[in-house]
Design a protein around this motif. Structure first.
Motif, PDB file in Angstrom:
ATOM      1  N   ARG A 200       0.389  -3.473  -7.634  1.00 26.13           N
ATOM      2  CA  ARG A 200      -0.853  -3.084  -6.966  1.00 26.13           C
ATOM      3  C   ARG A 200      -2.001  -3.956  -7.446  1.00 26.13           C
ATOM      4  NH1 ARG A 200      -3.265   3.105  -6.643  1.00 26.13           N
ATOM      5  NH2 ARG A 200      -5.264   2.583  -5.678  1.00 26.13           N
TER       6      ARG A 200
ATOM      7  N   ARG B  99      -3.619  -4.430   2.696  1.00 28.17           N
ATOM      8  CA  ARG B  99      -4.486  -3.811   1.686  1.00 28.17           C
ATOM      9  C   ARG B  99      -5.657  -4.728   1.348  1.00 28.17           C
ATOM     10  NH1 ARG B  99      -3.618   0.140  -2.170  1.00 28.17           N
ATOM     11  NH2 ARG B  99      -1.399   0.209  -1.601  1.00 28.17           N
TER      12      ARG B  99
ATOM     13  N   GLN C 284      -8.840   2.109  -2.355  1.00 26.10           N
ATOM     14  CA  GLN C 284      -7.391   1.950  -2.473  1.00 26.10           C
ATOM     15  C   GLN C 284      -6.674   3.276  -2.214  1.00 26.10           C
ATOM     16  OE1 GLN C 284      -5.405  -0.903  -4.386  1.00 26.10           O
ATOM     17  NE2 GLN C 284      -6.951  -1.606  -5.840  1.00 26.10           N
ATOM     18  N   GLU C 285      -7.226   4.364  -2.699  1.00 25.93           N
ATOM     19  CA  GLU C 285      -6.613   5.662  -2.450  1.00 25.93           C
ATOM     20  C   GLU C 285      -6.668   6.027  -0.964  1.00 25.93           C
ATOM     21  OE1 GLU C 285      -8.713   8.310  -4.979  1.00 25.93           O
ATOM     22  OE2 GLU C 285      -7.647   7.706  -6.824  1.00 25.93           O
TER      23      GLU C 285
ATOM     24  N   ASP D 269      -3.981   4.115   0.699  1.00 26.27           N
ATOM     25  CA  ASP D 269      -2.665   4.717   0.430  1.00 26.27           C
ATOM     26  C   ASP D 269      -2.427   5.941   1.312  1.00 26.27           C
ATOM     27  OD1 ASP D 269      -2.109   2.804  -1.483  1.00 26.27           O
ATOM     28  OD2 ASP D 269      -2.886   4.004  -3.148  1.00 26.27           O
TER      29      ASP D 269
ATOM     30  N   LYS E 143      -1.719   4.696   4.813  1.00 28.54           N
ATOM     31  CA  LYS E 143      -0.391   4.101   4.864  1.00 28.54           C
ATOM     32  C   LYS E 143       0.691   5.183   4.868  1.00 28.54           C
ATOM     33  CE  LYS E 143       2.725   1.109   2.271  1.00 28.54           C
ATOM     34  NZ  LYS E 143       3.700   2.209   2.055  1.00 28.54           N
TER      35      LYS E 143
END
Length: 248
Positions: A23, A69, A138-139, A142, A145
Motif C-alpha cells: 500500500r 488508487r 485511502q480508506e 478501500d 473498491k
C-alpha cells in the motif's frame, strides 16, 4: 528539490512512491501533494514509480488497483506508472529489467518548465493533518473498491446461475404475413335483343320493322387480373386492354 529545479528548470519529474505491505505510504502522498502545490507539476512531464515491490506477493490485479488508487489520491488521470520489484545487489538481470521498465515510462513524457509558486512548507502540525486527510482518502477508496468488488462478484454469480439453469422453452409469436391487395374489374355489357310479333311472316324479306321491338339486356361480367397488385404498388389499378363491346 528546489536546487534540482533551479539547475534543471526544463525537465521530466519522476516521483517515487514507497509501499508498506503493498500500500502507498501516507507520508509519500503528503510529500507529493506539497510538491505539486508548490510547483504545479504538469501531467505531460510527470511520471510515477512504485518502488521495492515484492514480486512473489503481488496479485494479478495489483498494478490496476494501485494505478486507480494513485489517480484517485492525486486527482491526475492517466498517469504513467512504473512498478519496480525489489532487486538484490548481485542480481544483474533484475537491475536491467527494472531500468528498462523505468525508461519505457520516462520516454513517454515531454520535458516542461517548472516554476516555483511558493516555498514548500511542511510544519509538524501540517504534516499530521495532511497524513490524516490522506489516510481518510485511502480508506474511502478501500470502501469504494470493496463495494465494486462485491457488485462484480454478484454479477458473476448471476451469470453463472444463468449458464447452469436448465433449458427453457420460449414461445415466439410470428404474426401472419400481410394479405396482398388484389384488384377486381366488373364490366357491365348491355345487349339488345329484338322480338317480333307477326303471324305469317315472309321468310324472304323478314318481318316489318313496325312489328318488332328491341329489349335491352344487361350482363355483369367479372374479370380478375392475371397478376394482382403488390401492397407496395399504387392504389390505382393497372391499365388493362379495352374489351370489344356491342354498341349501345
Amino acid at each position: 528539490i528546489q536546487k534540482a529545479f533551479v539547475q534543471r528548470p526544463v525537465s521530466v519529474v519522476v516521483f517515487v512512491f514507497s509501499v508498506t505491505g503493498g500500500r502507498i505510504r501516507d507520508e509519500d502522498m503528503v510529500a507529493f501533494e506539497a510538491l505539486n502545490k508548490s510547483y504545479r507539476l504538469k501531467p505531460e512531464s510527470l511520471c510515477i514509480v512504485v518502488n521495492q515491490l515484492n514480486k512473489k506477493k503481488r496479485t494479478p490485479d495489483y498494478e490496476r488497483e494501485t494505478k486507480l488508487r494513485i489517480e484517485s489520491l492525486t486527482g491526475i488521470p492517466s498517469l504513467p506508472i512504473a512498478f519496480i520489484n525489489e532487486v538484490d545487489d548481485d542480481d544483474v538481470a533484475g537491475r536491467q529489467e527494472a531500468l528498462a521498465t523505468l525508461l519505457l515510462v520516462i520516454e513517454t513524457r515531454l520535458p516542461a518548465q517548472h516554476e516555483k509558486h511558493h516555498d514548500i512548507q511542511l510544519q509538524l502540525d501540517q504534516i499530521k493533518k495532511a497524513k490524516e486527510e490522506v489516510k481518510a482518502k485511502q480508506e474511502e477508496f478501500d470502501r469504494m473498491k470493496a463495494a465494486m468488488d462485491a457488485e462484480a462478484a454478484k454479477k458473476l454469480a448471476e451469470i453463472e446461475a444463468l449458464k447452469n439453469r436448465p433449458p427453457q422453452v420460449v414461445h415466439v409469436y410470428h404474426p401472419p404475413p400481410p394479405r396482398r391487395r388484389k384488384w377486381y374489374i366488373f364490366v357491365t355489357v348491355r345487349i339488345y335483343t329484338t322480338f317480333c310479333d307477326v303471324e305469317g311472316e315472309d321468310d324472304t324479306h323478314g318481318p316489318p320493322a313496325e312489328a318488332c321491338s328491341s329489349v335491352p339486356l344487361s350482363l355483369l361480367v367479372f374479370l380478375r387480373p392475371l397478376h394482382p397488385l403488390r401492397p407496395s404498388c399504387d392504389r390505382t389499378p393497372p391499365a388493362w386492354p379495352l374489351l370489344p363491346l356491342w354498341p349501345s
